[in-house]
Design a protein around this motif. Structure first.
Motif, PDB file in Angstrom:
ATOM      1  N   VAL A  36       0.264   0.702   4.848  1.00  0.00           N
ATOM      2  CA  VAL A  36      -0.489  -0.411   4.274  1.00  0.00           C
ATOM      3  C   VAL A  36      -0.418  -1.559   5.273  1.00  0.00           C
ATOM      4  CG1 VAL A  36      -0.689  -2.028   2.354  1.00  0.00           C
ATOM      5  CG2 VAL A  36       0.083   0.311   1.927  1.00  0.00           C
ATOM      6  N   LEU A  65      -5.585   0.366   4.365  1.00  0.00           N
ATOM      7  CA  LEU A  65      -4.670   1.443   4.715  1.00  0.00           C
ATOM      8  C   LEU A  65      -4.976   1.945   6.110  1.00  0.00           C
ATOM      9  CD1 LEU A  65      -4.781   3.478   1.386  1.00  0.00           C
ATOM     10  CD2 LEU A  65      -3.233   1.651   2.021  1.00  0.00           C
ATOM     11  N   VAL A  95      -2.704   3.589  -4.216  1.00  0.00           N
ATOM     12  CA  VAL A  95      -2.312   3.814  -2.824  1.00  0.00           C
ATOM     13  C   VAL A  95      -1.543   5.126  -2.702  1.00  0.00           C
ATOM     14  CG1 VAL A  95      -0.845   2.970  -0.941  1.00  0.00           C
ATOM     15  CG2 VAL A  95      -2.371   1.397  -2.126  1.00  0.00           C
TER      16      VAL A  95
END
Length: 124
Positions: A36, A65, A95
């Protein structure tokens, strides 16, 4: 990881809120490491300075990302802290799912089934 806070004039965009955001985002995203690269938070008050209702504060989190598409999640709550926490729960789940989807270690190896070449066994 870069963490940015954007707020409208009716929400708390103070230095203290930015510090709070940085603390909770880093804690929530720690397990993903360097994958990230950036998280942007957008806080807004749906009703402005007008009469308040239960879910006035909207939080949108946009996570970038490494090598994958960005992920955007939203949540609403009565105050900025609750809206951020709700959006972070969604972001962690999203995520994690996106990274797992593209992780070759998490994909099951498929056994290859011999292709039918059209020939029949005439041994009968």
């Amino acid at each position: 990881m870069q963490i940015l806070l954007h707020s409208d004039p009716n929400t708390d965009g103070s230095h203290l809120m930015a510090e709070h955001l940085e603390t909770v985002v880093k804690a929530a995203m720690a397990r993903f490491g360097e994958r990230v690269t950036q998280v942007e938070a957008h806080l807004s008050d749906a009703n402005g300075k007008n009469k308040s209702s239960g879910d006035d504060i909207h939080c949108t989190l946009d996570a970038k990302l490494l090598g994958l598409d960005a992920i955007v999640v939203k949540d609403r709550a009565g105050n900025a802290h609750q809206a951020i926490e709700g959006a972070l729960r969604k972001l962690k789940r999203a995520v994690g799912a996106e990274i797992a989807k593209h992780d070759p270690r998490s994909q099951r190896s498929r056994s290859t089934v011999p292709a039918d070449d059209g020939s029949k066994d005439d041994a009968t």
